[in-house]
Write a protein that holds these residues in place. Structure first.
Motif, short mmCIF file in Angstrom:
data_model
loop_
_atom_site.label_atom_id
_atom_site.label_comp_id
_atom_site.label_asym_id
_atom_site.label_seq_id
_atom_site.Cartn_x
_atom_site.Cartn_y
_atom_site.Cartn_z
N VAL A 1 -9.85 5.90 19.56
CA VAL A 1 -10.73 5.73 18.40
C VAL A 1 -10.19 4.59 17.54
O VAL A 1 -8.98 4.45 17.35
CB VAL A 1 -10.79 7.03 17.57
N VAL A 2 -11.08 3.77 17.02
CA VAL A 2 -10.72 2.65 16.16
C VAL A 2 -10.50 3.17 14.73
O VAL A 2 -11.37 3.83 14.16
CB VAL A 2 -11.82 1.57 16.15
N ALA A 3 -9.32 2.88 14.16
CA ALA A 3 -8.98 3.33 12.80
C ALA A 3 -9.36 2.24 11.80
O ALA A 3 -8.86 1.12 11.86
CB ALA A 3 -7.49 3.65 12.70
N THR B 1 -11.42 -7.27 11.28
CA THR B 1 -10.27 -6.83 12.06
C THR B 1 -9.00 -7.25 11.32
O THR B 1 -8.93 -8.34 10.76
CB THR B 1 -10.28 -7.47 13.45
N LEU B 2 -8.02 -6.37 11.29
CA LEU B 2 -6.74 -6.72 10.67
C LEU B 2 -5.90 -7.51 11.66
O LEU B 2 -5.99 -7.32 12.87
CB LEU B 2 -6.02 -5.45 10.23
N GLY B 3 -5.09 -8.36 11.15
CA GLY B 3 -4.29 -9.23 12.02
C GLY B 3 -4.88 -10.63 11.98
O GLY B 3 -4.35 -11.52 11.30
N ASN B 4 -6.00 -10.82 12.66
CA ASN B 4 -6.64 -12.15 12.63
C ASN B 4 -7.72 -12.26 11.56
O ASN B 4 -8.29 -13.33 11.36
CB ASN B 4 -7.23 -12.49 14.00
N VAL B 5 -8.01 -11.18 10.86
CA VAL B 5 -8.98 -11.14 9.77
C VAL B 5 -10.30 -11.80 10.18
O VAL B 5 -10.75 -12.78 9.61
CB VAL B 5 -8.43 -11.82 8.49
N GLU B 6 -10.92 -11.24 11.19
CA GLU B 6 -12.20 -11.74 11.69
C GLU B 6 -13.31 -10.75 11.32
O GLU B 6 -13.16 -9.55 11.52
CB GLU B 6 -12.15 -11.92 13.21
N THR B 7 -14.41 -11.26 10.80
CA THR B 7 -15.55 -10.40 10.47
C THR B 7 -16.26 -10.01 11.75
O THR B 7 -16.79 -10.85 12.46
CB THR B 7 -16.53 -11.13 9.53
N VAL C 1 0.79 9.08 7.54
CA VAL C 1 -0.44 8.33 7.79
C VAL C 1 -0.34 7.57 9.10
O VAL C 1 -1.28 7.54 9.89
CB VAL C 1 -0.73 7.36 6.63
N ARG C 2 0.86 6.99 9.36
CA ARG C 2 1.06 6.26 10.61
C ARG C 2 0.91 7.20 11.81
O ARG C 2 0.29 6.85 12.83
CB ARG C 2 2.44 5.61 10.64
N ALA C 3 1.44 8.41 11.68
CA ALA C 3 1.33 9.39 12.76
C ALA C 3 -0.13 9.77 13.00
O ALA C 3 -0.57 9.94 14.15
CB ALA C 3 2.15 10.63 12.43
N GLY D 1 -0.85 0.31 11.20
CA GLY D 1 -1.57 0.34 12.47
C GLY D 1 -3.07 0.43 12.39
O GLY D 1 -3.74 0.62 13.41
N PHE D 2 -3.65 0.30 11.18
CA PHE D 2 -5.10 0.26 11.08
C PHE D 2 -5.64 -0.93 11.89
O PHE D 2 -5.05 -2.01 11.88
CB PHE D 2 -5.54 0.13 9.63
N ASP D 3 -6.75 -0.71 12.56
CA ASP D 3 -7.35 -1.76 13.38
C ASP D 3 -8.29 -2.65 12.58
O ASP D 3 -8.36 -3.86 12.80
CB ASP D 3 -8.14 -1.14 14.54
N MET D 4 -9.03 -2.03 11.67
CA MET D 4 -10.05 -2.74 10.90
C MET D 4 -9.98 -2.30 9.44
O MET D 4 -9.33 -1.32 9.11
CB MET D 4 -11.45 -2.45 11.46
#
Length: 356
Positions: A289-291, A114-120, A277-279, A309-312
């Motif tokens: 949907v998870v990006a 996950t982006l942000g907290n960088v958790e596998t 891409v952001r749009a 804004g990518f989630d993962m």
């Protein structure tokens, strides 16, 4: 009277014809029961053979080899051309049979974070083999295509991959792949039911290449079946070719894996390109949907993907595909999270900085 006899039950009494015409070696099937294949495709008309071609007569495999010493004056195949000499690819057929029937699959796992907290949060399971000459997926599936066994190989890879995954981290999420030949066939659903029976409690995500998607109707039926099996769906390589937006709107998956070409171009992309891409990501989010960004390799790419804004994300920056033993060692060392890249005192630390 046949000039070449093959003592195999899958070869017909009068199976096929080989002849030399104007220096070229010509192949015809003679209405055989099990057919003649040339490089994995059934022979239905006259075919000209070339050096390195792989030919099946039933289940008997040969390759064509142009021997320089016996070439005719015309430069084509001479009368002593060796038709039954085994080419490198043909030799690998025996290894491929071993791979399917006594699996020598060596699953590799690549972390998804996950982006942000960088958790596998999971791993994609990628196919590798322990058989010499068949180590890489390209080689494995090349032989599978010649044997018309891509779907069977895909099933074995999923099963063997999850069997290893249990030993790695049974409560993690695992992304498993499909092959295009499996789609829109009843066998895919049946194989997934068998997979769920074998692994009743594992979190499974089925990946489908977006280029292989052809039918909204089939996708609707597939998602309904996956829901019953508690298996999530991901579209892979989104945007590698023509983005399948109609299918995305009509039958949204749980995850959308943006092709690495998106990520690699972002560092030098214009503001307008990034805004587009952001749009697209915002549209994906509107569909719930998870990006997921594939091919992330640098800290700068992580920052841009997070900003857009990518989630993962998935890529070498967070971990290369590695076998079970590699990840088990990391878990034993208590450094599962250290596989993901972190920044300490302003310095970027990647997996290579963490050694047991």
């Amino acid at each position: 009277m046949n000039s070449l006899c093959l003592t195999d039950a899958t070869v017909s009494g009068i199976h096929a014809e080989l002849k030399i015409v104007n220096g070229e070696l010509i192949l015809n099937d003679l209405g055989s029961t099990n057919g003649t294949l040339l490089n994995g495709h059934r022979v239905t008309d006259t075919e000209v053979l070339h050096d390195g071609d792989v030919v099946h007569f039933g289940l008997v495999i040969f390759s064509v080899e142009k021997t320089v010493e016996v070439l005719s004056s015309s430069g084509g195949f001479g009368s002593k051309t060796c038709v039954a000499s085994m080419h490198e690819d043909a030799v690998l057929y025996q290894g491929f049979d071993r791979l399917l029937n006594q699996p020598h699959i060596n699953p590799h796992f690549q972390p998804i974070v996950t982006l942000g907290n960088v958790e596998t949060i999971g791993y994609e399971i990628l196919v590798r083999s322990n058989i010499e000459g068949l180590e890489s997926p390209d080689k494995i599936f090349k032989i599978a295509a010649m044997r018309m066994a891509e779907a069977r190989l895909s099933e074995v890879c999923r099963s063997e991959g999850l069997l290893s995954a249990i030993q790695l981290h049974p409560s993690s999420r695992y992304f498993v792949n499909t092959h295009a030949t499996e789609l829109e066939t009843p066998r895919l659903i049946q194989s997934l039911k068998e997979l769920r029976d074998d692994f009743p409690s594992m979190a499974i995500v089925l990946e489908i290449n977006e280029a292989a998607i052809t039918s909204v109707k089939y996708l609707t039926e597939l998602i309904a079946s996956l829901k019953d099996l508690n298996i999530e769906l991901a579209f892979d390589d989104f945007g590698a070719g023509q983005a399948r937006l109609i299918e995305l709107f009509e039958v949204p998956p749980k995850y959308l894996k943006f092709d690495l070409s998106f990520v690699r171009g972002l560092e030098t992309a214009s503001k307008l390109h990034r805004a587009s891409v952001r749009a697209l990501i915002n549209m994906v989010h509107d569909l719930d949907v998870v990006a997921l960004a594939e091919g992330v390799e640098t800290q700068k790419q992580v920052e841009i993907c997070t900003e857009l804004g990518f989630d993962m994300a998935q890529g070498y920056f967070f971990g290369r595909p590695n076998p079970l033993s590699y990840w088990q060692e990391k878990l034993i060392c208590g450094q599962t999270q250290a596989i993901t890249t972190v920044i300490v005192a302003g310095k970027t630390l990647g997996p290579e900085n963490f050694v047991c």
